[in-house]
Design a protein around this motif. Structure first.
Motif, PDB file in Angstrom:
ATOM      1  N   THR A 154      34.317  50.317  39.828  1.00 39.68           N
ATOM      2  CA  THR A 154      34.297  48.931  40.297  1.00 39.68           C
ATOM      3  C   THR A 154      34.788  47.999  39.206  1.00 39.68           C
ATOM      4  OG1 THR A 154      32.325  49.449  41.588  1.00 39.68           O
ATOM      5  CG2 THR A 154      32.808  47.135  41.252  1.00 39.68           C
ATOM      6  N   GLU A 155      35.664  47.098  39.575  1.00 36.43           N
ATOM      7  CA  GLU A 155      36.107  46.067  38.645  1.00 36.43           C
ATOM      8  C   GLU A 155      34.930  45.119  38.415  1.00 36.43           C
ATOM      9  OE1 GLU A 155      40.234  43.881  38.346  1.00 36.43           O
ATOM     10  OE2 GLU A 155      39.044  43.066  39.984  1.00 36.43           O
ATOM     11  N   ARG A 156      34.701  44.765  37.164  1.00 37.38           N
ATOM     12  CA  ARG A 156      33.574  43.888  36.827  1.00 37.38           C
ATOM     13  C   ARG A 156      34.011  42.782  35.877  1.00 37.38           C
ATOM     14  NH1 ARG A 156      27.959  46.437  37.031  1.00 37.38           N
ATOM     15  NH2 ARG A 156      28.256  48.266  38.323  1.00 37.38           N
ATOM     16  N   ALA A 157      33.354  41.658  36.028  1.00 37.32           N
ATOM     17  CA  ALA A 157      33.607  40.520  35.143  1.00 37.32           C
ATOM     18  C   ALA A 157      32.940  40.776  33.792  1.00 37.32           C
ATOM     19  CB  ALA A 157      33.057  39.242  35.765  1.00 37.32           C
ATOM     20  N   ALA A 158      33.500  40.168  32.753  1.00 30.83           N
ATOM     21  CA  ALA A 158      32.958  40.341  31.407  1.00 30.83           C
ATOM     22  C   ALA A 158      31.483  39.943  31.343  1.00 30.83           C
ATOM     23  CB  ALA A 158      33.775  39.529  30.410  1.00 30.83           C
TER      24      ALA A 158
ATOM     25  N   HIS B 198      33.616  45.340  22.097  1.00 29.11           N
ATOM     26  CA  HIS B 198      33.690  46.677  22.688  1.00 29.11           C
ATOM     27  C   HIS B 198      34.779  46.724  23.760  1.00 29.11           C
ATOM     28  CE1 HIS B 198      30.346  48.307  20.537  1.00 29.11           C
ATOM     29  NE2 HIS B 198      29.447  47.525  21.096  1.00 29.11           N
ATOM     30  N   LEU B 199      34.858  45.686  24.577  1.00 28.99           N
ATOM     31  CA  LEU B 199      35.889  45.630  25.614  1.00 28.99           C
ATOM     32  C   LEU B 199      37.289  45.638  24.985  1.00 28.99           C
ATOM     33  CD1 LEU B 199      34.216  43.071  28.031  1.00 28.99           C
ATOM     34  CD2 LEU B 199      34.749  45.468  28.562  1.00 28.99           C
ATOM     35  N   THR B 200      37.448  44.928  23.890  1.00 30.04           N
ATOM     36  CA  THR B 200      38.734  44.890  23.198  1.00 30.04           C
ATOM     37  C   THR B 200      39.129  46.278  22.707  1.00 30.04           C
ATOM     38  OG1 THR B 200      38.467  42.585  22.570  1.00 30.04           O
ATOM     39  CG2 THR B 200      39.990  43.899  21.238  1.00 30.04           C
ATOM     40  N   VAL B 201      38.187  46.996  22.114  1.00 32.36           N
ATOM     41  CA  VAL B 201      38.479  48.347  21.616  1.00 32.36           C
ATOM     42  C   VAL B 201      38.873  49.254  22.784  1.00 32.36           C
ATOM     43  CG1 VAL B 201      37.480  50.399  20.525  1.00 32.36           C
ATOM     44  CG2 VAL B 201      37.035  48.136  19.559  1.00 32.36           C
ATOM     45  N   LEU B 202      38.131  49.184  23.883  1.00 31.79           N
ATOM     46  CA  LEU B 202      38.451  50.009  25.050  1.00 31.79           C
ATOM     47  C   LEU B 202      39.816  49.647  25.631  1.00 31.79           C
ATOM     48  CD1 LEU B 202      34.941  50.043  26.733  1.00 31.79           C
ATOM     49  CD2 LEU B 202      36.175  52.049  25.858  1.00 31.79           C
ATOM     50  N   LYS B 203      40.118  48.355  25.651  1.00 31.28           N
ATOM     51  CA  LYS B 203      41.407  47.902  26.171  1.00 31.28           C
ATOM     52  C   LYS B 203      42.543  48.378  25.267  1.00 31.28           C
ATOM     53  CE  LYS B 203      42.520  43.567  26.078  1.00 31.28           C
ATOM     54  NZ  LYS B 203      42.595  42.130  26.238  1.00 31.28           N
ATOM     55  N   GLU B 204      42.376  48.243  23.959  1.00 32.43           N
ATOM     56  CA  GLU B 204      43.412  48.657  23.018  1.00 32.43           C
ATOM     57  C   GLU B 204      43.638  50.168  23.036  1.00 32.43           C
ATOM     58  OE1 GLU B 204      42.230  46.931  19.291  1.00 32.43           O
ATOM     59  OE2 GLU B 204      43.009  44.956  19.843  1.00 32.43           O
ATOM     60  N   SER B 205      42.594  50.924  23.367  1.00 30.37           N
ATOM     61  CA  SER B 205      42.731  52.380  23.454  1.00 30.37           C
ATOM     62  C   SER B 205      43.434  52.797  24.737  1.00 30.37           C
ATOM     63  CB  SER B 205      41.362  53.056  23.381  1.00 30.37           C
ATOM     64  OG  SER B 205      40.681  52.920  24.619  1.00 30.37           O
ATOM     65  N   GLY B 206      43.538  51.868  25.676  1.00 30.28           N
ATOM     66  CA  GLY B 206      44.190  52.169  26.948  1.00 30.28           C
ATOM     67  C   GLY B 206      43.250  52.628  28.034  1.00 30.28           C
ATOM     68  N   LEU B 207      41.951  52.709  27.741  1.00 27.59           N
ATOM     69  CA  LEU B 207      41.000  53.209  28.731  1.00 27.59           C
ATOM     70  C   LEU B 207      40.659  52.208  29.830  1.00 27.59           C
ATOM     71  CD1 LEU B 207      38.671  55.233  26.383  1.00 27.59           C
ATOM     72  CD2 LEU B 207      39.940  56.150  28.343  1.00 27.59           C
TER      73      LEU B 207
ATOM     74  N   ARG C 138      42.174  41.919  33.784  1.00 30.01           N
ATOM     75  CA  ARG C 138      42.895  41.045  34.707  1.00 30.01           C
ATOM     76  C   ARG C 138      42.195  39.695  34.682  1.00 30.01           C
ATOM     77  NH1 ARG C 138      42.299  39.630  40.190  1.00 30.01           N
ATOM     78  NH2 ARG C 138      40.453  40.932  40.443  1.00 30.01           N
ATOM     79  N   ARG C 139      42.979  38.630  34.655  1.00 27.00           N
ATOM     80  CA  ARG C 139      42.391  37.284  34.668  1.00 27.00           C
ATOM     81  C   ARG C 139      42.433  36.727  36.082  1.00 27.00           C
ATOM     82  NH1 ARG C 139      42.812  34.293  29.143  1.00 27.00           N
ATOM     83  NH2 ARG C 139      42.969  36.090  27.793  1.00 27.00           N
ATOM     84  N   GLU C 140      41.333  36.100  36.422  1.00 30.45           N
ATOM     85  CA  GLU C 140      41.211  35.418  37.715  1.00 30.45           C
ATOM     86  C   GLU C 140      40.582  34.059  37.416  1.00 30.45           C
ATOM     87  OE1 GLU C 140      38.161  36.429  40.944  1.00 30.45           O
ATOM     88  OE2 GLU C 140      39.981  37.521  41.559  1.00 30.45           O
ATOM     89  N   GLY C 141      41.408  33.056  37.304  1.00 34.40           N
ATOM     90  CA  GLY C 141      40.917  31.750  36.869  1.00 34.40           C
ATOM     91  C   GLY C 141      40.437  31.851  35.439  1.00 34.40           C
TER      92      GLY C 141
ATOM     93  N   ARG D 210      41.189  52.476  33.601  1.00 36.79           N
ATOM     94  CA  ARG D 210      42.556  52.905  33.937  1.00 36.79           C
ATOM     95  C   ARG D 210      42.492  54.391  34.257  1.00 36.79           C
ATOM     96  NH1 ARG D 210      46.058  53.134  30.125  1.00 36.79           N
ATOM     97  NH2 ARG D 210      47.783  53.037  31.584  1.00 36.79           N
ATOM     98  N   ARG D 211      42.561  54.699  35.528  1.00 33.48           N
ATOM     99  CA  ARG D 211      42.393  56.087  35.969  1.00 33.48           C
ATOM    100  C   ARG D 211      43.389  57.034  35.319  1.00 33.48           C
ATOM    101  NH1 ARG D 211      40.743  55.189  42.268  1.00 33.48           N
ATOM    102  NH2 ARG D 211      38.894  53.982  41.735  1.00 33.48           N
ATOM    103  N   GLU D 212      44.625  56.568  35.138  1.00 33.72           N
ATOM    104  CA  GLU D 212      45.626  57.451  34.537  1.00 33.72           C
ATOM    105  C   GLU D 212      45.250  57.796  33.098  1.00 33.72           C
ATOM    106  OE1 GLU D 212      47.029  53.170  34.257  1.00 33.72           O
ATOM    107  OE2 GLU D 212      46.234  54.429  35.853  1.00 33.72           O
ATOM    108  N   ALA D 213      44.644  56.867  32.377  1.00 37.29           N
ATOM    109  CA  ALA D 213      44.217  57.142  31.001  1.00 37.29           C
ATOM    110  C   ALA D 213      43.035  58.099  30.992  1.00 37.29           C
ATOM    111  CB  ALA D 213      43.846  55.841  30.291  1.00 37.29           C
TER     112      ALA D 213
END
Length: 108
Positions: free
Chosen positions: A33-37, A54-63, A67-70, A78-81
């Motif tokens: 499920t997509e979740r807000a910060a 922690h979110l930044t590290v996970l994002k930089e690792s590609g995991l 997405r921004r919404e407002g 990322r399922r492919e990762a």
């Protein structure tokens, strides 16, 4: 545009990111499920800043992807990762079993 990092580098970055227990927990939260910060941060007894790091590290690792919404930032795995990481771990496990099998056969 830069070329993608070699497989070992990408997998290494993912493994380093997942070495921290909270990051593994965050990945589980956003696995289906997509979740807000803020929603993610509410699950932990640490500051929002710590969760953001922690979110930044996970994002930089590609995991995970962001997405921004407002004014909200939404995160999802990322399922492919995750599939790439799983394939790499399966390969490591398979190689270890093959080596173990060979050692047992040598001893017989």
């Amino acid at each position: 545009m830069t070329s993608p990092a070699p497989l070992d580098d990408r997998v290494g970055a993912m493994l380093r990111a997942l070495a921290e227990p909270r990051r593994r927990a965050i990945l589980r939260l956003v696995a289906t499920t997509e979740r807000a910060a803020g929603e993610i941060a509410a699950e932990f007894e640490v500051s929002r800043t710590a969760v953001s790091q922690h979110l930044t590290v996970l994002k930089e690792s590609g995991l995970i992807a962001e997405r921004r919404e407002g004014t909200r930032r939404l995160y999802r795995a990322r399922r492919e990762a995750v599939r790439e990481l799983q394939a790499a771990l399966d390969g490591i496990w398979s190689d270890a079993l093959d080596r173990a099998r060979a050692l047992v056969e040598e001893e017989q």
